[in-house]
Design a protein around this motif. Structure first.
Motif, mmCIF file in Angstrom:
data_model
loop_
_atom_site.group_PDB
_atom_site.id
_atom_site.type_symbol
_atom_site.label_atom_id
_atom_site.label_comp_id
_atom_site.label_asym_id
_atom_site.label_seq_id
_atom_site.Cartn_x
_atom_site.Cartn_y
_atom_site.Cartn_z
ATOM 1 N N GLU A 40 0.826 -1.209 0.000
ATOM 2 C CA GLU A 40 0.000 0.000 0.000
ATOM 3 C C GLU A 40 0.864 1.265 0.000
ATOM 4 O OE1 GLU A 40 -2.430 -0.535 3.413
ATOM 5 O OE2 GLU A 40 -3.678 -2.107 2.497
ATOM 6 N N LEU A 41 1.978 1.223 0.719
ATOM 7 C CA LEU A 41 2.889 2.367 0.737
ATOM 8 C C LEU A 41 3.533 2.583 -0.630
ATOM 9 C CD1 LEU A 41 4.567 1.711 4.203
ATOM 10 C CD2 LEU A 41 3.157 3.694 3.620
ATOM 11 N N LEU A 42 3.886 1.495 -1.288
ATOM 12 C CA LEU A 42 4.457 1.610 -2.632
ATOM 13 C C LEU A 42 3.431 2.157 -3.613
ATOM 14 C CD1 LEU A 42 6.435 -1.754 -2.885
ATOM 15 C CD2 LEU A 42 7.428 0.541 -2.810
ATOM 16 N N ALA A 43 2.196 1.663 -3.515
ATOM 17 C CA ALA A 43 1.143 2.067 -4.450
ATOM 18 C C ALA A 43 0.644 3.484 -4.191
ATOM 19 C CB ALA A 43 -0.032 1.092 -4.356
ATOM 20 N N GLY A 44 0.814 3.966 -2.954
ATOM 21 C CA GLY A 44 0.361 5.311 -2.605
ATOM 22 C C GLY A 44 1.493 6.316 -2.624
ATOM 23 N N PRO A 45 2.127 6.562 -1.465
ATOM 24 C CA PRO A 45 3.238 7.520 -1.398
ATOM 25 C C PRO A 45 4.386 7.184 -2.353
ATOM 26 C CG PRO A 45 2.536 6.913 0.809
ATOM 27 C CD PRO A 45 1.801 6.007 -0.129
ATOM 28 N N CYS A 75 8.613 4.016 5.868
ATOM 29 C CA CYS A 75 8.195 2.617 5.722
ATOM 30 C C CYS A 75 8.658 1.786 6.908
ATOM 31 C CB CYS A 75 8.757 2.033 4.429
ATOM 32 S SG CYS A 75 7.997 2.659 2.914
ATOM 33 N N VAL A 76 9.906 1.959 7.318
ATOM 34 C CA VAL A 76 10.444 1.203 8.445
ATOM 35 C C VAL A 76 9.624 1.470 9.699
ATOM 36 C CG1 VAL A 76 12.431 0.947 9.983
ATOM 37 C CG2 VAL A 76 12.780 1.071 7.507
ATOM 38 N N GLU A 77 9.250 2.730 9.901
ATOM 39 C CA GLU A 77 8.444 3.086 11.076
ATOM 40 C C GLU A 77 7.047 2.485 10.982
ATOM 41 O OE1 GLU A 77 6.933 7.057 13.554
ATOM 42 O OE2 GLU A 77 8.211 7.280 11.781
ATOM 43 N N ALA A 78 6.432 2.591 9.799
ATOM 44 C CA ALA A 78 5.081 2.074 9.626
ATOM 45 C C ALA A 78 5.027 0.556 9.778
ATOM 46 C CB ALA A 78 4.538 2.473 8.256
ATOM 47 N N ARG A 122 5.527 10.070 -4.977
ATOM 48 C CA ARG A 122 6.873 10.639 -4.874
ATOM 49 C C ARG A 122 7.809 10.183 -5.992
ATOM 50 N NH1 ARG A 122 7.984 10.177 1.661
ATOM 51 N NH2 ARG A 122 5.845 10.666 2.312
ATOM 52 N N GLY A 123 7.281 9.430 -6.930
ATOM 53 C CA GLY A 123 8.071 9.044 -8.087
ATOM 54 C C GLY A 123 9.028 7.894 -7.880
ATOM 55 N N LEU A 124 8.853 7.115 -6.825
ATOM 56 C CA LEU A 124 9.727 5.961 -6.604
ATOM 57 C C LEU A 124 9.276 4.746 -7.396
ATOM 58 C CD1 LEU A 124 10.155 7.809 -3.959
ATOM 59 C CD2 LEU A 124 11.124 5.735 -3.000
ATOM 60 N N LEU A 125 8.013 4.763 -7.814
ATOM 61 C CA LEU A 125 7.445 3.673 -8.589
ATOM 62 C C LEU A 125 6.452 4.270 -9.581
ATOM 63 C CD1 LEU A 125 7.858 0.514 -8.236
ATOM 64 C CD2 LEU A 125 5.563 0.507 -7.256
ATOM 65 N N GLY A 126 6.488 3.784 -10.811
ATOM 66 C CA GLY A 126 5.555 4.283 -11.812
ATOM 67 C C GLY A 126 4.151 3.761 -11.574
ATOM 68 N N PRO A 127 3.115 4.549 -11.903
ATOM 69 C CA PRO A 127 1.734 4.108 -11.669
ATOM 70 C C PRO A 127 1.373 2.815 -12.390
ATOM 71 C CG PRO A 127 1.808 6.114 -13.018
ATOM 72 C CD PRO A 127 3.184 5.899 -12.473
ATOM 73 N N ARG A 128 2.008 2.555 -13.522
ATOM 74 C CA ARG A 128 1.709 1.317 -14.255
ATOM 75 C C ARG A 128 2.264 0.081 -13.546
ATOM 76 N NH1 ARG A 128 2.574 2.772 -20.706
ATOM 77 N NH2 ARG A 128 0.966 4.411 -20.814
ATOM 78 N N GLU A 129 3.142 0.296 -12.576
ATOM 79 C CA GLU A 129 3.700 -0.827 -11.820
ATOM 80 C C GLU A 129 2.781 -1.284 -10.696
ATOM 81 O OE1 GLU A 129 6.661 -2.551 -12.493
ATOM 82 O OE2 GLU A 129 6.334 -1.396 -14.337
ATOM 83 N N VAL A 130 1.795 -0.478 -10.346
ATOM 84 C CA VAL A 130 0.933 -0.802 -9.205
ATOM 85 C C VAL A 130 0.256 -2.167 -9.343
ATOM 86 C CG1 VAL A 130 -1.123 -0.097 -7.907
ATOM 87 C CG2 VAL A 130 0.607 1.602 -8.539
ATOM 88 N N PRO A 131 -0.333 -2.514 -10.505
ATOM 89 C CA PRO A 131 -0.960 -3.836 -10.605
ATOM 90 C C PRO A 131 0.036 -4.986 -10.494
ATOM 91 C CG PRO A 131 -1.734 -2.367 -12.356
ATOM 92 C CD PRO A 131 -0.560 -1.702 -11.715
ATOM 93 N N ARG A 132 1.333 -4.678 -10.664
ATOM 94 C CA ARG A 132 2.358 -5.733 -10.632
ATOM 95 C C ARG A 132 3.209 -5.689 -9.370
ATOM 96 N NH1 ARG A 132 4.899 -4.986 -16.625
ATOM 97 N NH2 ARG A 132 5.075 -2.827 -15.931
#
Length: 226
Positions: free
Chosen positions: A31-36, A111-114, A40-50
């Protein structure tokens, strides 16, 4: 019909790979990867389903190659792949997420804190800056640099007999051949291609495994260059 960029549910195999509390941590990280992470540009939106199959599960199976109770440095950790995933799936290992960019280290620290992980350290910097100052059992890297450059970054961070586990996919053999002329100069003891995740992920993940030896003395290297 447009392709959905929604985060899918964790696939059934995730329950086999992420056991106990690790599964819930993996879900939160997804969820953190798919959201923040996307914002913040760490992952492209097209990567979310994968996120599950291409990122989380693909990185998690790297743990098969990591010895018990290892200290691990994840070079150029970026969004925490594979380092943060290894910390989730392997609570026995201690992971240092090494990343030079501030916005990425901020995300990693959040992420580490969450995830309430007590086996992870986030360190802002480059491998060259901590070379010979910190020593680790294992170095990991994913989509950071060609193998010859990874050798120059990782070998000074590893104890003698320590291992670089570089995720290289289809180009693993090609990069290994290109890096062969550099192996001796870095004191590499052994190098091989290994695959992990057989029967768990498709396709299995391909790693270049490099075992660090004792690098040649500086005066010897200078004589060879003459």
């Amino acid at each position: 019909m447009t392709e959905s960029n929604d985060l899918p549910e964790a696939p059934p195999v995730a329950r086999e790979i992420f056991t106990g509390e690790a599964l819930e941590r993996a879900r939160v990280f997804a969820e953190l990867l798919a959201g923040p992470g996307v914002v913040r540009g760490l992952l492209g939106p097209r990567e979310v389903p994968r996120i599950w199959d291409r990122h989380l599960l693909n990185c998690a199976v790297v743990e098969e190659a990591v010895p018990p109770d290892s200290t691990v440095v994840d070079i150029g950790s970026g969004a925490g792949l594979p380092g943060l995933v290894l910390a989730i799936v392997r609570p026995d290992v201690t992971v240092t997420l090494l990343e030079p960019l501030l916005r990425r280290t901020v995300f990693l620290s959040e992420c580490v804190e969450a995830l309430k992980l007590d086996n992870v350290e986030v360190l802002r910097g480059r491998a060259e800056e901590i070379a010979h100052k910190r020593v680790f059992d294992v170095a990991t890297a994913r989509a950071v640099a060609p193998l010859d450059r990874l050798l120059s970054w990782s070998m000074p961070l590893l104890r003698e007999g320590g291992e670089l586990l570089a995720m290289k996919g289809e180009r693993a053999q090609e990069e290994l051949e290109a890096a062969r002329p550099h192996l001796q100069s870095y004191g590499v003891r052994h190098v091989e291609l290994v695959t992990v995740g057989h029967g768990r992920v498709e396709p299995p993940a391909t790693l270049v495994r490099v075992v660090a030896g004792r690098p040649p003395r500086a005066d010897t290297r200078r004589r060879r260059k003459r």
